[in-house]
Design an enzyme around this catalytic site. Structure first.
Site, PDB file in Angstrom:
ATOM      1  N   GLY A  18       0.789  -1.223   0.000  1.00  0.00           N
ATOM      2  CA  GLY A  18       0.000   0.000   0.000  1.00  0.00           C
ATOM      3  C   GLY A  18       0.824   1.276   0.000  1.00  0.00           C
ATOM      4  O   GLY A  18       0.371   2.306   0.510  1.00  0.00           O
ATOM      5  N   SER A  19       2.018   1.240  -0.608  1.00  0.00           N
ATOM      6  CA  SER A  19       2.809   2.485  -0.614  1.00  0.00           C
ATOM      7  C   SER A  19       2.155   3.536  -1.515  1.00  0.00           C
ATOM      8  O   SER A  19       2.264   4.736  -1.238  1.00  0.00           O
ATOM      9  CB  SER A  19       4.259   2.228  -1.022  1.00  0.00           C
ATOM     10  OG  SER A  19       4.359   1.845  -2.369  1.00  0.00           O
ATOM     11  N   ASN A 113      -6.407   2.543 -12.118  1.00  0.00           N
ATOM     12  CA  ASN A 113      -5.346   1.625 -11.689  1.00  0.00           C
ATOM     13  C   ASN A 113      -3.999   2.223 -12.064  1.00  0.00           C
ATOM     14  O   ASN A 113      -3.911   3.062 -12.970  1.00  0.00           O
ATOM     15  CB  ASN A 113      -5.513   0.266 -12.376  1.00  0.00           C
ATOM     16  CG  ASN A 113      -4.463  -0.745 -11.942  1.00  0.00           C
ATOM     17  OD1 ASN A 113      -4.173  -0.868 -10.748  1.00  0.00           O
ATOM     18  ND2 ASN A 113      -3.868  -1.450 -12.888  1.00  0.00           N
ATOM     19  N   HIS A 115      -0.017   1.042 -13.168  1.00  0.00           N
ATOM     20  CA  HIS A 115       0.781  -0.093 -13.625  1.00  0.00           C
ATOM     21  C   HIS A 115       2.227   0.363 -13.781  1.00  0.00           C
ATOM     22  O   HIS A 115       2.475   1.437 -14.343  1.00  0.00           O
ATOM     23  CB  HIS A 115       0.233  -0.617 -14.965  1.00  0.00           C
ATOM     24  CG  HIS A 115       0.943  -1.841 -15.437  1.00  0.00           C
ATOM     25  ND1 HIS A 115       0.716  -3.087 -14.890  1.00  0.00           N
ATOM     26  CD2 HIS A 115       1.913  -2.006 -16.366  1.00  0.00           C
ATOM     27  CE1 HIS A 115       1.496  -3.968 -15.491  1.00  0.00           C
ATOM     28  NE2 HIS A 115       2.233  -3.343 -16.386  1.00  0.00           N
ATOM     29  N   ASP A 156      -4.968  -4.473 -17.255  1.00  0.00           N
ATOM     30  CA  ASP A 156      -4.059  -3.419 -17.756  1.00  0.00           C
ATOM     31  C   ASP A 156      -4.472  -2.910 -19.135  1.00  0.00           C
ATOM     32  O   ASP A 156      -3.611  -2.654 -19.990  1.00  0.00           O
ATOM     33  CB  ASP A 156      -2.607  -3.951 -17.832  1.00  0.00           C
ATOM     34  CG  ASP A 156      -2.129  -4.505 -16.508  1.00  0.00           C
ATOM     35  OD1 ASP A 156      -2.545  -3.977 -15.469  1.00  0.00           O
ATOM     36  OD2 ASP A 156      -1.357  -5.468 -16.524  1.00  0.00           O
ATOM     37  N   GLU A 185       5.771   6.294  -9.349  1.00  0.00           N
ATOM     38  CA  GLU A 185       4.355   5.990  -9.091  1.00  0.00           C
ATOM     39  C   GLU A 185       3.811   6.894  -7.986  1.00  0.00           C
ATOM     40  O   GLU A 185       2.692   7.408  -8.079  1.00  0.00           O
ATOM     41  CB  GLU A 185       4.185   4.529  -8.659  1.00  0.00           C
ATOM     42  CG  GLU A 185       4.501   3.530  -9.742  1.00  0.00           C
ATOM     43  CD  GLU A 185       4.226   2.104  -9.302  1.00  0.00           C
ATOM     44  OE1 GLU A 185       3.156   1.860  -8.714  1.00  0.00           O
ATOM     45  OE2 GLU A 185       5.076   1.228  -9.542  1.00  0.00           O
TER      46      GLU A 185
HETATM   47  C1  GRF Z   1       2.878  -1.011  -7.732  1.00  0.00           C
HETATM   48  O1  GRF Z   1       4.064  -1.233  -8.441  1.00  0.00           O
HETATM   49  C2  GRF Z   1       1.721  -0.827  -8.682  1.00  0.00           C
HETATM   50  O2  GRF Z   1       2.085  -0.218  -9.884  1.00  0.00           O
HETATM   51  C3  GRF Z   1       1.278  -2.232  -8.952  1.00  0.00           C
HETATM   52  O3  GRF Z   1       1.444  -2.897  -7.701  1.00  0.00           O
HETATM   53  C4  GRF Z   1       2.454  -2.239  -6.941  1.00  0.00           C
HETATM   54  C5  GRF Z   1       1.821  -1.891  -5.627  1.00  0.00           C
HETATM   55  O4  GRF Z   1       2.718  -1.339  -4.723  1.00  0.00           O
HETATM   56  N1  GRF Z   1      -0.056  -2.267  -9.482  1.00  0.00           N
HETATM   57  P1  GRF Z   1       2.159  -0.740  -3.366  1.00  0.00           P
HETATM   58  O5  GRF Z   1       1.287  -1.796  -2.701  1.00  0.00           O
HETATM   59  O6  GRF Z   1       1.388   0.506  -3.688  1.00  0.00           O
HETATM   60  O7  GRF Z   1       3.389  -0.458  -2.540  1.00  0.00           O
END
Ligand code: GRF
Length: 210
Positions: A18-19, A113, A115, A156, A185
Site C-alpha cells: 500500500g505504498s 489503476n 501499472h 491493464d 508511481e
Molecule cells: C505497484 O508497483 C503498482 O504499480 C502495482 O502494484 C504495486 C503496488 O505497490 N499495481 P504498493 O502496494 O502501492 O506499494
C-alpha cells in the site's frame, strides 16, 4: 455518469504494502489533493495497506474468497461496501485481483489503476511485480515508466489517463528498477487524481475516446 464532486470521495483496493495508497493519503493530508479516503478494501487480511488505512483514520475492510466463497457474492459485497461508504471513485493500488463485473458496472468509468510500465507494453495477465521489470530488462528497453489508466474487464487494458517515463540505467537489476519506478508511481498517482479533481482529466471523455 454524473460529474465527480470535489473533494473526491475515494475508495481503495489493495493487496499488500500500500505504498501508493500512502502517497495518496499523504497528498490528501497535506492538502495537495482535494479528496477524502472513504474506505480501503483488501483481499488480504494482513495487508500493510489496512494498517495504513487505520493510521489515517480511513475505514478498512477485508473482503476476499475467505469472507465470500462465491465470486458473485464477493463482487456484490464489495459494491455494497463501496456504496455504503459513499465512494465515488475507486482507486486500485496494488490490487492483485480482477475487479468484479458488478463493481465495474456500478462504477463505470470510475475505477482507476496504476501499472509500473508504459502500457500497452509490458502489461496483461502475469505482468505484475518484479516480472514487469524483468521483462523490460530482458527486452533491452532504454525507457520504462508508469501508467495510470481506467479499469475495464481486461487486465491493464483501459484508456490511459497519464504516463511518466523512467530511464533504464546500465546495470539495473529488476529490484533497482522496481524501486525507481515506484518512486515515480508515488508522484504520478496523486498528481493524476489531482488533475481529475481539477477537471483537467475527464474520465468519461477518456473512455469515449478509446
Ligand atoms: C505497484 O508497483 C503498482 O504499480 C502495482 O502494484 C504495486 C503496488 O505497490 N499495481 P504498493 O502496494 O502501492 O506499494
Amino acid at each position: 455518469m454524473s460529474a465527480l464532486a470535489v473533494p473526491l470521495q475515494l475508495g481503495f483496493l489493495a493487496s499488500h504494502g500500500g505504498s501508493n495508497l500512502q502517497a495518496i493519503l499523504d497528498a490528501i493530508a497535506t492538502g495537495t489533493l482535494a479528496a477524502q479516503g472513504r474506505l480501503v478494501i483488501c483481499n488480504n487480511s494482513s495487508a500493510k495497506a489496512l494498517e495504513r488505512a487505520r493510521a489515517a483514520g480511513v475505514p478498512g475492510l477485508h473482503l476476499s474468497s475467505a469472507t465470500h466463497a462465491e465470486p458473485d457474492a464477493l463482487d456484490t459485497a464489495m459494491l455494497e461496501a463501496l456504496r455504503g461508504h459513499g465512494v465515488e471513485l475507486l482507486v486500485c493500488a496494488g490490487y492483485m485481483r480482477r475487479v468484479g463485473a458488478r463493481v465495474l458496472v456500478g462504477y463505470r468509468n470510475r475505477v482507476v489503476n496504476i501499472h509500473p510500465a508504459l502500457l500497452p507494453n509490458f502489461g496483461g495477465p502475469g505482468m505484475y511485480g518484479l516480472r514487469v521489470h524483468q521483462a523490460v530488462l530482458a527486452a533491452g528497453e532504454r525507457l520504462t515508466g508508469v501508467t495510470v489508466h481506467l479499469v475495464d474487464e481486461h487486465y491493464d487494458h483501459g484508456p490511459i489517463l497519464a504516463q511518466a517515463t523512467v530511464p533504464v540505467q546500465p546495470g539495473d537489476t529488476p529490484e533497482a528498477l522496481q524501486a525507481r519506478v515506484l518512486q515515480t508511481e508515488h508522484r504520478l498517482y496523486p498528481d493524476t487524481l489531482r488533475r481529475i479533481a481539477l477537471g483537467e482529466i475527464d474520465l468519461d471523455a477518456a473512455a469515449a475516446h478509446c
